[in-house]
Design an enzyme around this catalytic site. Structure first.
Site, PDB file in Angstrom:
ATOM      1  N   LYS A  81      58.530  32.642  23.968  1.00 41.63           N
ATOM      2  CA  LYS A  81      58.642  31.332  23.347  1.00 41.63           C
ATOM      3  C   LYS A  81      59.367  31.493  22.011  1.00 41.63           C
ATOM      4  CE  LYS A  81      55.565  27.483  21.988  1.00 41.63           C
ATOM      5  NZ  LYS A  81      54.138  27.080  21.954  1.00 41.63           N
ATOM      6  N   SER A 162      53.189  22.901  24.004  1.00 40.36           N
ATOM      7  CA  SER A 162      54.506  23.135  23.447  1.00 40.36           C
ATOM      8  C   SER A 162      55.270  24.264  24.136  1.00 40.36           C
ATOM      9  CB  SER A 162      54.373  23.431  21.951  1.00 40.36           C
ATOM     10  OG  SER A 162      53.617  24.605  21.709  1.00 40.36           O
ATOM     11  N   SER A 186      48.712  24.269  24.445  1.00 43.12           N
ATOM     12  CA  SER A 186      50.147  24.551  24.542  1.00 43.12           C
ATOM     13  C   SER A 186      50.528  25.673  25.492  1.00 43.12           C
ATOM     14  CB  SER A 186      50.724  24.833  23.153  1.00 43.12           C
ATOM     15  OG  SER A 186      50.755  23.659  22.385  1.00 43.12           O
TER      16      SER A 186
END
Length: 497
Positions: A81, A162, A186
């Site tokens: 990420k 996210s 997330s």
């Protein structure tokens, strides 16, 4: 399946779920980079690829040929990420133009653990900008740098956030493995919505150093994969203490081989608490959940219903904690970056940057940033009370109390509903989820595919007490092996009539 054939009689490496067939790590890396080039223009799941990935893969192949195998994941490609730093000449942006030049030339400890174990860093996955903390009216999966991540099952649907890019990329075969981060939902939401296994570890099992923060009380990184076994193998690699992250002081004592001993029979005779208070927001998801409960019973699990639990006070206290810690933790992170590359040094600077940069605020605002900027610091009595209240209500008086009262070893619930339509004008149409209790308590949360609603995946959550990752992975593995609910994505443009 992503298959690594063995060189010079080396011991067999485990299969990794994916789409690329390869004989070497170099071949696999080439294959995934080709898939990224082909599919990413539609999915927007990857922000940047690692320019050294192929060289790293070739070096690992040479090691294998010479008889050196670093771990069961030696040579396996993985995405990070894009709030996780890596020393490979890629920027760590958190999706924001304010960090577009944030090339730090340092590996986060989690990345060092991955590369020491022989994994190949493929690149950086897109995400909800600033890990979805800038606005309560945000579009999950959107960032100013990466655009909007698309759900590979139905392209006009959200990939959640996210860790949206991590989820969509693994689901669509752009990578066999990915790392996401979670503060509240997330990892688990995008994993469930993209038909994946996602594990949010106990806060303190995995280092957060050199990861763009929200909250030191709730942030953690974790694996997003297509199988429970792969998630267990990744967790085995990334778990461990970090002197720069005091929360991990007990991590080495908890470190183990999480993949060892996974059993198809792990549900037999096990009592599970059914969180009925996490149902009702999506009737179609509830129907899939009822089928999952039958599957658990068929594997020998004993189910005890828990009908009522009030999360309201937890959510209110959580907001105070997250906003207060965001202001302090973000300032500390920005202070560690190169001021020549990152001009913003405080949250107030980021707010000013966004106001001066039209692209940043074109779809939604930054009212959450502005709320955080008004907080009074980590010694504020209101913050300290909210922190103590939230931890107590979610942990000892929440998960721990439910388990004690029912005699259960873990809680099961639907992770969240199916993916909603991407709506840049109105923001997310988010229903409900099982994420807040484990997120606020800092306890582990595993989601495993449990089926679909009109072709859109939904997940089954296994939630346990602190440090119960091995138990949850074992329960999730038994359920996964009994049901095999994961299906490959369909890339439909829409399911609207």
């Amino acid at each position: 399946m992503t298959k690594f054939a063995h060189l010079a009689g080396a011991a067999a490496i485990a299969l990794l779920a994916g789409t690329v067939h390869a004989q070497t790590s170099e071949d696999a890396t080439k294959g995934y980079l080709a898939v990224i080039k082909d599919k990413n223009p539609v999915l927007h799941a990857v922000i940047a690829t690692n320019p050294h990935a192929l060289a790293d893969a070739r070096a690992l192949d040479a090691e294998r040929k010479a008889g050196k195998v670093r771990s069961p994941l030696h040579g396996a490609p993985i995405l990070l990420k894009d709030n996780i730093e890596s020393a490979d000449d890629t920027a760590t942006t958190a999706g924001s133009l304010a960090l577009k030049d944030n090339v730090t030339n340092r590996d986060a400890p989690i990345v060092k653990r991955l590369t020491d174990a022989g994994l190949v860093i493929l690149g950086k996955a897109n995400l909800s900008e600033w890990a979805n903390i800038r606005s309560s009216k945000s579009i999950s999966g959107w960032s100013a740098i990466g655009g909007t991540v698309r759900n590979p099952y139905v392209l006009d649907r959200s990939a959640c956030g996210s860790s949206s890019g991590s989820g969509a990329a693994v689901a669509a075969g752009l990578a066999p493995l990915a790392i996401g981060t979670e503060t509240d939902g997330s990892i688990t939401c995008p994993a469930a919505i993209n038909g994946l296994v996602g594990l949010k570890p106990t806060v303190g099992l995995v280092s957060r150093t050199h990861i763009v923060p929200i909250s030191h009380s709730q942030d953690t990184a974790g694996p997003m994969t297509t199988t429970v076994l792969d998630a267990a193998k990744v967790l085995t690699v990334i778990a461990g203490s970090d002197p720069a992250d005091p929360a991990t002081k007990d991590a080495d004592a908890r470190k183990t081989d999480y993949a060892a001993g996974l059993s198809k029979d792990a549900l037999k005779g096990v009592k599970l608490a059914v969180a009925r208070f996490y149902t009702g927001y999506s009737p179609k998801t509830d129907a899939v959940f009822e089928a999952a409960l039958k599957d658990l019973k068929a594997q020998g699990a004993i189910l005890v219903d828990v009908k009522d639990f009030d999360e309201g006070p937890i959510g209110k206290a959580e907001g105070v904690v997250l906003y207060t810690e965001l202001k302090a933790d973000m300032a500390a992170y920005l202070a560690s970056t190169d001021p020549k590359k990152v001009k913003s040094r405080t949250l107030a600077d980021l707010i000013a940057f966004n106001k001066a940069t039209p692209k940043e605020l074109q779809w939604f605002g930054q009212e959450s940033f502005e709320k955080a900027e008004k907080t009074k610091g980590l010694t504020d009595p209101d913050y300290l009370k909210a922190l103590a209240d939230s931890k107590r209500l979610a942990g000892p008086e929440g998960i721990d109390k439910i388990l004690k009262n029912t005699g259960a070893v873990a809680i099961v619930a639907p992770t969240t509903g199916p993916a909603w339509t991407i709506d840049p004008l109105n923001g997310d149409n988010y229903g409900g989820s099982a994420t807040t209790l484990p997120a606020v308590a800092g306890y582990p949360h595993l989601t495993v595919p449990m089926g679909d609603v009109t072709g859109l995946p939904v997940g089954l959550s296994f939630i346990g007490p602190a440090w119960s990752e091995k138990l949850l992975l074992n329960l999730g593995y038994a359920y996964e092996q009994a049901t095999h609910h994961r299906k490959p994505p369909t890339f439909l443009k829409t399911i609207a009539p």
